[in-house]
Write a protein that holds these residues in place. Structure first.
Motif, mmCIF file in Angstrom:
data_model
loop_
_atom_site.group_PDB
_atom_site.id
_atom_site.type_symbol
_atom_site.label_atom_id
_atom_site.label_comp_id
_atom_site.label_asym_id
_atom_site.label_seq_id
_atom_site.Cartn_x
_atom_site.Cartn_y
_atom_site.Cartn_z
ATOM 1 N N SER A 65 -2.878 -14.262 -1.305
ATOM 2 C CA SER A 65 -3.384 -15.463 -1.973
ATOM 3 C C SER A 65 -4.805 -15.262 -2.520
ATOM 4 C CB SER A 65 -3.367 -16.654 -1.009
ATOM 5 O OG SER A 65 -4.300 -16.464 0.042
ATOM 6 N N VAL A 66 -5.481 -14.211 -2.064
ATOM 7 C CA VAL A 66 -6.811 -13.899 -2.591
ATOM 8 C C VAL A 66 -6.637 -13.270 -3.971
ATOM 9 C CG1 VAL A 66 -8.930 -12.554 -2.253
ATOM 10 C CG2 VAL A 66 -7.755 -13.559 -0.283
ATOM 11 N N GLY A 67 -7.398 -13.751 -4.938
ATOM 12 C CA GLY A 67 -7.258 -13.287 -6.312
ATOM 13 C C GLY A 67 -7.394 -11.777 -6.441
ATOM 14 N N LYS A 68 -6.577 -11.165 -7.302
ATOM 15 C CA LYS A 68 -6.625 -9.708 -7.494
ATOM 16 C C LYS A 68 -7.978 -9.255 -8.046
ATOM 17 C CE LYS A 68 -1.653 -9.105 -8.228
ATOM 18 N NZ LYS A 68 -0.591 -8.630 -9.171
ATOM 19 N N GLY A 69 -8.668 -10.158 -8.713
ATOM 20 C CA GLY A 69 -9.979 -9.815 -9.255
ATOM 21 C C GLY A 69 -10.994 -9.494 -8.176
ATOM 22 N N GLN A 70 -10.780 -10.027 -6.970
ATOM 23 C CA GLN A 70 -11.689 -9.729 -5.863
ATOM 24 C C GLN A 70 -11.629 -8.244 -5.498
ATOM 25 O OE1 GLN A 70 -13.688 -11.963 -4.055
ATOM 26 N NE2 GLN A 70 -13.188 -13.573 -5.521
ATOM 27 N N MET A 71 -10.430 -7.715 -5.415
ATOM 28 C CA MET A 71 -10.266 -6.290 -5.109
ATOM 29 C C MET A 71 -10.799 -5.433 -6.248
ATOM 30 S SD MET A 71 -9.299 -3.743 -3.203
ATOM 31 C CE MET A 71 -8.248 -4.376 -1.875
ATOM 32 N N GLU A 72 -10.476 -5.817 -7.467
ATOM 33 C CA GLU A 72 -10.930 -5.047 -8.623
ATOM 34 C C GLU A 72 -12.450 -5.041 -8.724
ATOM 35 O OE1 GLU A 72 -8.954 -6.919 -11.839
ATOM 36 O OE2 GLU A 72 -6.962 -6.150 -11.303
ATOM 37 N N GLY A 73 -13.057 -6.208 -8.429
ATOM 38 C CA GLY A 73 -14.511 -6.286 -8.474
ATOM 39 C C GLY A 73 -15.156 -5.430 -7.402
ATOM 40 N N ALA A 74 -14.589 -5.449 -6.197
ATOM 41 C CA ALA A 74 -15.131 -4.644 -5.103
ATOM 42 C C ALA A 74 -15.004 -3.158 -5.408
ATOM 43 C CB ALA A 74 -14.410 -4.990 -3.807
ATOM 44 N N ARG A 75 -13.864 -2.760 -5.969
ATOM 45 C CA ARG A 75 -13.663 -1.344 -6.283
ATOM 46 C C ARG A 75 -14.601 -0.898 -7.401
ATOM 47 N NH1 ARG A 75 -8.986 1.027 -4.528
ATOM 48 N NH2 ARG A 75 -10.118 2.922 -5.120
ATOM 49 N N SER A 76 -14.839 -1.790 -8.362
ATOM 50 C CA SER A 76 -15.720 -1.433 -9.475
ATOM 51 C C SER A 76 -17.171 -1.288 -9.030
ATOM 52 C CB SER A 76 -15.626 -2.487 -10.581
ATOM 53 O OG SER A 76 -16.139 -3.726 -10.128
ATOM 54 N N ASN A 77 -17.502 -1.882 -7.876
ATOM 55 C CA ASN A 77 -18.851 -1.758 -7.330
ATOM 56 C C ASN A 77 -18.992 -0.558 -6.395
ATOM 57 O OD1 ASN A 77 -20.277 -3.917 -8.541
ATOM 58 N ND2 ASN A 77 -19.218 -5.367 -7.200
ATOM 59 N N GLY A 78 -17.985 0.294 -6.356
ATOM 60 C CA GLY A 78 -18.087 1.532 -5.598
ATOM 61 C C GLY A 78 -17.446 1.509 -4.222
ATOM 62 N N MET A 79 -16.815 0.395 -3.842
ATOM 63 C CA MET A 79 -16.170 0.337 -2.536
ATOM 64 C C MET A 79 -14.843 1.081 -2.569
ATOM 65 S SD MET A 79 -16.665 -3.522 -1.032
ATOM 66 C CE MET A 79 -18.263 -4.115 -0.474
ATOM 67 N N THR A 80 -14.494 1.677 -1.435
ATOM 68 C CA THR A 80 -13.160 2.248 -1.301
ATOM 69 C C THR A 80 -12.172 1.105 -1.049
ATOM 70 O OG1 THR A 80 -13.342 2.508 1.107
ATOM 71 C CG2 THR A 80 -14.131 4.335 -0.277
ATOM 72 N N TYR A 81 -10.874 1.439 -1.089
ATOM 73 C CA TYR A 81 -9.857 0.410 -0.825
ATOM 74 C C TYR A 81 -10.048 -0.203 0.553
ATOM 75 C CZ TYR A 81 -5.361 -1.751 0.202
ATOM 76 O OH TYR A 81 -4.378 -2.645 0.580
ATOM 77 N N ASN A 82 -10.267 0.660 1.560
ATOM 78 C CA ASN A 82 -10.424 0.159 2.927
ATOM 79 C C ASN A 82 -11.672 -0.708 3.066
ATOM 80 O OD1 ASN A 82 -8.110 1.469 3.801
ATOM 81 N ND2 ASN A 82 -9.208 3.319 4.424
ATOM 82 N N GLN A 83 -12.767 -0.308 2.444
ATOM 83 C CA GLN A 83 -13.989 -1.104 2.507
ATOM 84 C C GLN A 83 -13.801 -2.461 1.831
ATOM 85 O OE1 GLN A 83 -16.685 1.685 0.641
ATOM 86 N NE2 GLN A 83 -17.593 2.283 2.613
ATOM 87 N N ALA A 84 -13.153 -2.452 0.681
ATOM 88 C CA ALA A 84 -12.916 -3.705 -0.035
ATOM 89 C C ALA A 84 -12.025 -4.642 0.775
ATOM 90 C CB ALA A 84 -12.279 -3.419 -1.392
ATOM 91 N N MET A 85 -11.012 -4.077 1.416
ATOM 92 C CA MET A 85 -10.118 -4.893 2.236
ATOM 93 C C MET A 85 -10.846 -5.461 3.455
ATOM 94 S SD MET A 85 -7.114 -6.175 2.510
ATOM 95 C CE MET A 85 -6.142 -5.258 1.316
ATOM 96 N N ARG A 86 -11.689 -4.628 4.069
ATOM 97 C CA ARG A 86 -12.379 -5.039 5.292
ATOM 98 C C ARG A 86 -13.475 -6.063 5.030
ATOM 99 N NH1 ARG A 86 -15.746 -0.971 9.381
ATOM 100 N NH2 ARG A 86 -16.522 -2.596 10.787
#
Length: 212
Positions: free
Chosen positions: A110-131
């Motif tokens: 339910s969390v917008g996909k843009g949240q993950m994309e934004g976190a990844r674009s700021n240099g976070m890994t997948y695990n960091q963005a999820m956590r």
């Protein structure tokens, strides 16, 4: 009713605390497993997602009593000794974790996909963005349904009565059989369950409003 309560107070209290301990242990492990398998289910890895999906479908679609009986009757045949309390608690944790996993997965999705994309674009890994980004938001969203799962877990702990787990229901069955005061005994047990579930229900509502 008062006489039944006074005469059998030690048994009621013994069953009450066993129910509390079973619920707390199962709650901890079911929440831990539920979050882990929810994360696996939404992970990019198809293997992890498949394993999580199989786990959830198995334990969500087998009755709790059957799971408990497997640990109580089948597992000991392999040489692993297990008490009724342990079998019931393990069964309850596995069963509840499947429902919690689905609840958390729904929150993550339910969390917008843009949240993950934004976190990844700021240099976070997948695990960091999820956590740090996705999971905290998802847990806030799923607090109401998680509260319902926690209350159901406490009520489902009565499965220990079928495997001599010495919980509230087991002690109530013993008292009702020996005293023949069936109605009064189960009314008292119902009150004990309310003592456990009502504070949790009100706390989850308070937490929901606080985090809104």
């Amino acid at each position: 009713m008062a006489k039944i309560l006074v005469d059998n107070w030690p048994q009621f209290i013994h069953g009450f605390w066993n129910t509390v301990w079973c619920s707390l242990i199962a709650l901890f492990f079911s929440l831990l497993l539920g979050v882990i398998f929810a994360l696996m289910e939404v992970a990019p890895s198809k293997l992890a997602s498949a394993i999580a999906h199989i786990y959830i479908e198995i334990f969500r679609n087998i009755p709790l009593l059957v799971i408990t009986m497997i640990f109580y009757l089948v597992v000991p045949r392999s040489g692993i000794k297990m008490s009724g309390f342990a079998a019931g608690t393990i069964g309850l944790a596995l069963y509840s974790s499947a429902f919690i996993a689905e609840t958390v997965r729904a929150g993550i999705n339910s969390v917008g996909k843009g949240q993950m994309e934004g976190a990844r674009s700021n240099g976070m890994t997948y695990n960091q963005a999820m956590r740090y980004v996705i999971l905290p938001q998802a847990l806030k969203i799923v607090i109401p349904p998680l509260g319902n799962q926690f209350v159901n877990l406490i009520k489902n702990s009565s499965v220990l009565a079928f495997v001599a787990g010495f919980d509230l229901m087991y002690e109530a069955d013993t008292i009702a059989f020996s005293s023949l005061e069936t109605i009064n005994t189960y009314i008292i047990v119902g009150v004990f369950y309310l003592i456990l579930t009502l504070p949790l229900s009100y706390y989850m509502r308070y937490l929901e409003k606080r985090l809104a």
